[in-house]
Write a protein that holds these residues in place. Structure first.
Motif, PDB file in Angstrom:
ATOM      1  N   GLY A  57      40.130  47.264  42.985  1.00 47.14           N
ATOM      2  CA  GLY A  57      40.407  46.548  41.731  1.00 47.14           C
ATOM      3  C   GLY A  57      39.718  45.209  41.673  1.00 47.14           C
ATOM      4  N   ALA A  59      40.061  42.667  43.562  1.00 47.07           N
ATOM      5  CA  ALA A  59      39.568  42.184  44.866  1.00 47.07           C
ATOM      6  C   ALA A  59      38.179  42.757  45.150  1.00 47.07           C
ATOM      7  CB  ALA A  59      40.554  42.578  45.966  1.00 47.07           C
ATOM      8  N   ILE A 102      39.390  42.593  51.417  1.00 48.12           N
ATOM      9  CA  ILE A 102      39.974  41.576  50.542  1.00 48.12           C
ATOM     10  C   ILE A 102      41.199  42.183  49.878  1.00 48.12           C
ATOM     11  CG2 ILE A 102      39.512  39.971  48.634  1.00 48.12           C
ATOM     12  CD1 ILE A 102      36.476  40.674  49.053  1.00 48.12           C
ATOM     13  N   GLN A 104      45.050  40.794  47.973  1.00 49.80           N
ATOM     14  CA  GLN A 104      46.108  39.830  47.686  1.00 49.80           C
ATOM     15  C   GLN A 104      47.365  40.214  48.459  1.00 49.80           C
ATOM     16  OE1 GLN A 104      49.417  38.000  46.538  1.00 49.80           O
ATOM     17  NE2 GLN A 104      49.297  40.054  45.647  1.00 49.80           N
ATOM     18  N   ALA A 155      48.775  41.480  36.799  1.00 47.08           N
ATOM     19  CA  ALA A 155      47.349  41.176  36.629  1.00 47.08           C
ATOM     20  C   ALA A 155      47.013  39.945  37.469  1.00 47.08           C
ATOM     21  CB  ALA A 155      47.044  40.931  35.159  1.00 47.08           C
ATOM     22  N   GLN A 163      40.327  33.892  46.098  1.00 45.56           N
ATOM     23  CA  GLN A 163      39.553  34.799  46.970  1.00 45.56           C
ATOM     24  C   GLN A 163      38.070  34.465  46.888  1.00 45.56           C
ATOM     25  OE1 GLN A 163      40.501  38.580  45.189  1.00 45.56           O
ATOM     26  NE2 GLN A 163      42.367  38.814  46.383  1.00 45.56           N
ATOM     27  N   LEU A 240      38.522  44.838  33.061  1.00 49.82           N
ATOM     28  CA  LEU A 240      39.719  45.319  33.763  1.00 49.82           C
ATOM     29  C   LEU A 240      40.969  44.580  33.277  1.00 49.82           C
ATOM     30  CD1 LEU A 240      41.063  47.042  36.010  1.00 49.82           C
ATOM     31  CD2 LEU A 240      40.568  45.191  37.599  1.00 49.82           C
TER      32      LEU A 240
HETATM   33  C1  F6R Z   1      44.028  43.633  38.743  1.00 43.22           C
HETATM   34  C2  F6R Z   1      44.848  43.908  39.890  1.00 43.22           C
HETATM   35  C3  F6R Z   1      44.515  45.087  40.784  1.00 43.22           C
HETATM   36  C4  F6R Z   1      44.483  44.624  42.243  1.00 43.22           C
HETATM   37  C5  F6R Z   1      44.271  45.802  43.192  1.00 43.22           C
HETATM   38  C6  F6R Z   1      44.152  45.353  44.630  1.00 43.22           C
HETATM   39  O1  F6R Z   1      44.459  42.546  38.022  1.00 43.22           O
HETATM   40  O2  F6R Z   1      45.759  43.167  40.155  1.00 43.22           O
HETATM   41  O3  F6R Z   1      43.289  45.657  40.428  1.00 43.22           O
HETATM   42  O4  F6R Z   1      43.472  43.676  42.372  1.00 43.22           O
HETATM   43  O5  F6R Z   1      45.324  46.710  43.067  1.00 43.22           O
HETATM   44  O6  F6R Z   1      45.314  44.729  45.077  1.00 43.22           O
HETATM   45  P1  F6R Z   1      45.339  43.890  46.408  1.00 43.22           P
HETATM   46  O7  F6R Z   1      44.494  42.692  46.201  1.00 43.22           O
HETATM   47  O8  F6R Z   1      46.784  43.540  46.621  1.00 43.22           O
HETATM   48  O9  F6R Z   1      44.787  44.750  47.503  1.00 43.22           O
END
Ligand code: F6R
Length: 365
Positions: A57, A59, A102, A104, A155, A163, A240
């Motif tokens: 996504g 990241a 990467i 979150q 989101a 990041q 996105l």
């Molecule tokens: C978009 C969103 C998702 C995350 C994806 C990865 O706004 O939040 O696309 O970026 O699911 O999530 P993490 O960073 O937690 O691995």
């Protein structure tokens, strides 16, 4: 607690100047004008032939931006892939390479599986995560924390820009270790990171204009986002964000790909968001933009003052971002695309913080 904000997403968008200043000050020594690297770094950028980045996504888009930085400033070849593809491809890997993940949440199933694959391939494992107690953090040889504070809105906003700030710092450090940037260049690049929080604050000032534009955008059934170079991933990110929280179909494209297909979509009903600050690639993107305008497409241009002056008059709306060096522009241009998605969603009355069908942490593949 949302504070005075109507949604967590807006609160988190507004936290970005503070979050980035926190993150940047962890990674750079402002007095010395140098990036700080941990003493126990388990690899040496100078010895690498390749950097492999996997993520999902938003990241993943941060990883795509990083590719431009590592290649330009550290002359290091970079491969970036979505973790769900990478993990099943059986990619061959040189021994002692560096694999970077990467995330979150630090719990994304596909990203974790990609990490385990790389570990089995004898790679050094580094991760950029926000949740430092997470599985991905635990299974990494080294963790570069995002340090943006908890992100509640599904989101991602502040985690994305933070990041990118971590990745920008690492690209500078890689350039230093590989001898591809001078001390003076490092000083200049670090200074740009130091000035980011101020630039982000200025970028947030376009909020009212974006709110107006969003009323029109909400009527569209499809939106195209275009960008070139390190702004191409920001076009993907903008599309996105819009899809996620407004449910409007949106696509991000590299500007140069326009005439290889998507130009067939252009008519009066298609808004086209063009992310094009006045960098060395500006003229090329502007000529793509004129091709859109000539076919009746409605252009919403995200650019700086200089770009606005030379864009010509077939632009429908302009969103101004502060002047800055091309190095930091992807981080700055992330702000208007976040706001555009946010205000469109608010105007349409969708559940901004909890969009349908989505979860904050995707722990199943
Ligand atoms: C978009 C969103 C998702 C995350 C994806 C990865 O706004 O939040 O696309 O970026 O699911 O999530 P993490 O960073 O937690 O691995």
């Amino acid at each position: 607690d949302k504070g005075n904000h109507r949604h967590f997403m807006l609160k988190e968008i507004y936290e970005q100047p503070d979050a980035l200043s926190h993150t940047v000050s962890h990674y750079v020594d402002l007095a010395k004008g140098k990036v700080k690297l941990p003493a126990d770094l388990p690899f040496d950028f100078a010895k690498l032939n390749r950097l492999t980045i996997s993520a999902c996504g938003t990241a993943y888009y941060a990883g795509l931006v990083a590719k431009y930085w590592f290649e330009k400033y550290a002359r290091l070849p970079v491969e970036v892939d979505v973790a769900s593809e990478f993990r099943y491809r059986e990619p061959p890997m040189d021994k002692d390479g560096l694999a970077l993940f990467i995330s979150q949440s630090g719990e994304t199933a596909d990203t974790l599986a990609a990490l385990r694959y790389c570990k089995a391939q004898g790679q050094h494992i580094a991760s950029i995560v926000n949740a430092q107690e997470s599985t991905i953090a635990r299974e990494s040889d080294i963790v570069f924390p995002i340090l943006c504070g908890p992100e509640i809105s599904v989101a991602s906003t502040k985690a994305t820009t933070a990041q990118m700030s971590v990745l920008a710092s690492l690209a500078i450090a890689a350039g230093r270790q590989r001898g591809t940037i001078s001390e003076a260049e490092e000083f200049e690049l670090v200074d740009m990171l130091a000035k980011l929080p101020g630039a982000i604050t200025k970028a947030l000032a376009s909020e009212k204009k974006i709110d107006q534009i969003s009323h029109e955008l909400s009527k569209a059934s499809d939106v195209l986002y275009l960008g070139r170079g390190s702004l191409f991933p920001i076009a993907l990110e903008g599309a996105l964000k819009l899809k996620e929280i407004t449910y409007i179909h949106a696509e991000g494209y590299a500007s140069g790909e326009l005439k290889h297909g998507p130009i067939a979509l252009i008519d009066e009903t298609l808004p086209v968001v063009v992310v094009a600050p006045s960098d060395p690639l500006f003229d090329k993107t502007i000529s793509n933009m004129h091709e859109v305008a000539a076919r009746g497409g409605k252009i919403i241009l995200i650019t700086d003052e200089a770009g606005a002056k030379s864009a010509g008059d077939d632009v429908h709306e302009i969103i101004i971002v502060p002047n800055a060096h091309a190095f930091v522009m992807p981080i700055i241009c992330a702000i208007p695309v976040q706001l555009l998605a946010y205000y469109t969603a608010v105007f349409m009355g969708t559940d901004v913080d909890q969009p349908r069908n989505l979860a904050k942490s995707v722990t199943v593949e």
